[in-house]
Write a protein that holds these residues in place. Structure first.
Motif, mmCIF file in Angstrom:
data_model
loop_
_atom_site.group_PDB
_atom_site.id
_atom_site.type_symbol
_atom_site.label_atom_id
_atom_site.label_comp_id
_atom_site.label_asym_id
_atom_site.label_seq_id
_atom_site.Cartn_x
_atom_site.Cartn_y
_atom_site.Cartn_z
ATOM 1 N N VAL A 27 -28.351 -5.941 -57.595
ATOM 2 C CA VAL A 27 -29.073 -5.071 -58.530
ATOM 3 C C VAL A 27 -30.366 -4.584 -57.879
ATOM 4 O O VAL A 27 -31.097 -5.342 -57.263
ATOM 5 N N GLY A 28 -30.651 -3.298 -58.051
ATOM 6 C CA GLY A 28 -31.887 -2.715 -57.531
ATOM 7 C C GLY A 28 -31.582 -1.702 -56.452
ATOM 8 O O GLY A 28 -31.005 -2.039 -55.423
ATOM 9 N N GLY A 29 -31.913 -0.470 -56.692
ATOM 10 C CA GLY A 29 -31.639 0.589 -55.728
ATOM 11 C C GLY A 29 -30.183 0.992 -55.751
ATOM 12 O O GLY A 29 -29.387 0.504 -56.541
ATOM 13 N N THR A 30 -29.854 1.893 -54.876
ATOM 14 C CA THR A 30 -28.486 2.385 -54.752
ATOM 15 C C THR A 30 -27.963 1.984 -53.379
ATOM 16 O O THR A 30 -28.637 2.180 -52.367
ATOM 17 N N TRP A 31 -26.775 1.412 -53.348
ATOM 18 C CA TRP A 31 -26.128 1.026 -52.101
ATOM 19 C C TRP A 31 -25.343 2.226 -51.580
ATOM 20 O O TRP A 31 -24.506 2.776 -52.287
ATOM 21 N N PHE A 56 -25.721 -0.970 -58.979
ATOM 22 C CA PHE A 56 -25.417 -2.089 -59.865
ATOM 23 C C PHE A 56 -26.467 -2.171 -60.962
ATOM 24 O O PHE A 56 -27.654 -2.001 -60.717
ATOM 25 N N LYS A 57 -26.005 -2.451 -62.164
ATOM 26 C CA LYS A 57 -26.896 -2.600 -63.311
ATOM 27 C C LYS A 57 -26.855 -4.050 -63.771
ATOM 28 O O LYS A 57 -25.917 -4.778 -63.482
ATOM 29 N N ASN A 58 -27.877 -4.493 -64.479
ATOM 30 C CA ASN A 58 -27.983 -5.891 -64.900
ATOM 31 C C ASN A 58 -26.865 -6.352 -65.820
ATOM 32 O O ASN A 58 -26.540 -7.516 -65.852
ATOM 33 N N ASP A 103 -31.540 -8.493 -46.899
ATOM 34 C CA ASP A 103 -31.915 -8.073 -48.258
ATOM 35 C C ASP A 103 -31.478 -6.656 -48.596
ATOM 36 O O ASP A 103 -31.263 -6.338 -49.756
ATOM 37 N N ASP A 104 -31.361 -5.809 -47.602
ATOM 38 C CA ASP A 104 -31.042 -4.403 -47.856
ATOM 39 C C ASP A 104 -29.797 -3.913 -47.129
ATOM 40 O O ASP A 104 -29.635 -2.710 -46.916
ATOM 41 N N ALA A 105 -28.915 -4.816 -46.756
ATOM 42 C CA ALA A 105 -27.673 -4.419 -46.075
ATOM 43 C C ALA A 105 -26.555 -5.403 -46.390
ATOM 44 O O ALA A 105 -26.786 -6.602 -46.517
ATOM 45 N N ARG A 123 -29.203 -0.483 -48.849
ATOM 46 C CA ARG A 123 -29.888 -0.226 -50.120
ATOM 47 C C ARG A 123 -30.905 0.889 -49.907
ATOM 48 O O ARG A 123 -31.718 0.839 -48.996
ATOM 49 N N GLN A 124 -30.845 1.910 -50.774
ATOM 50 C CA GLN A 124 -31.768 3.056 -50.738
ATOM 51 C C GLN A 124 -32.635 3.006 -51.992
ATOM 52 O O GLN A 124 -32.094 2.937 -53.086
ATOM 53 N N GLY A 125 -33.924 3.085 -51.846
ATOM 54 C CA GLY A 125 -34.828 3.088 -53.011
ATOM 55 C C GLY A 125 -34.759 1.800 -53.786
ATOM 56 O O GLY A 125 -33.992 0.913 -53.490
#
Length: 126
Positions: A27-31, A56-58, A103-105, A123-125
């Motif tokens: 969750v968080g940003g767009t993959w 992904f949303k909560n 964390d971002d891949a 992860r973008q943004g």
């Protein structure tokens, strides 16, 4: 006796290596699919035509850019690094193994009819 002890040690090691992907990680940003994934490396073009970008949303929902649809998602009960995207509307279930990179891949690999889909996602943004 040494063989038995070695077998027990290997079994315990394999049990302890069970991977689990926490929902909070997703969750968080767009993959976004940025490359293919082969031999542990990001290389070439993305090979995942159905999961180009996802958010992904909560509440167990994920928005997937193509087919421009919200899916419910969950993890397989006995394999916590395999995510299942499903849509009653489309009568579609898609399964992907996830490998956390940092964390971002992450890397995803399709399962059960989606084996040709393998991507490195960033992860973008946020």
């Amino acid at each position: 006796m040494k063989r038995i002890m070695l077998s027990i040690f290997i079994l315990l090691l394999l049990i302890g290596c069970k991977s689990e992907v926490p929902k909070e990680y997703l969750v968080g940003g767009t993959w976004v699919a940025t490359a293919g994934y082969e031999n542990g490396e990001a290389e070439g073009d993305p090979q995942c035509h159905t999961v180009i970008s996802m958010t992904f949303k909560n509440n167990n929902l994920v928005y997937i850019e193509y087919p421009d649809q919200e899916f419910e998602y969950s993890f397989e009960e006995d394999k916590k690094d395999r995510v299942i995207f499903y849509s009653e509307y489309l009568s579609l279930n898609m399964r992907y193994d996830i490998k956390l990179i940092d964390d971002d891949a992450m890397a995803i690999a399709g399962v059960g009819g989606f084996e040709d889909q393998v991507c490195y996602m960033e992860r973008q943004g946020e």
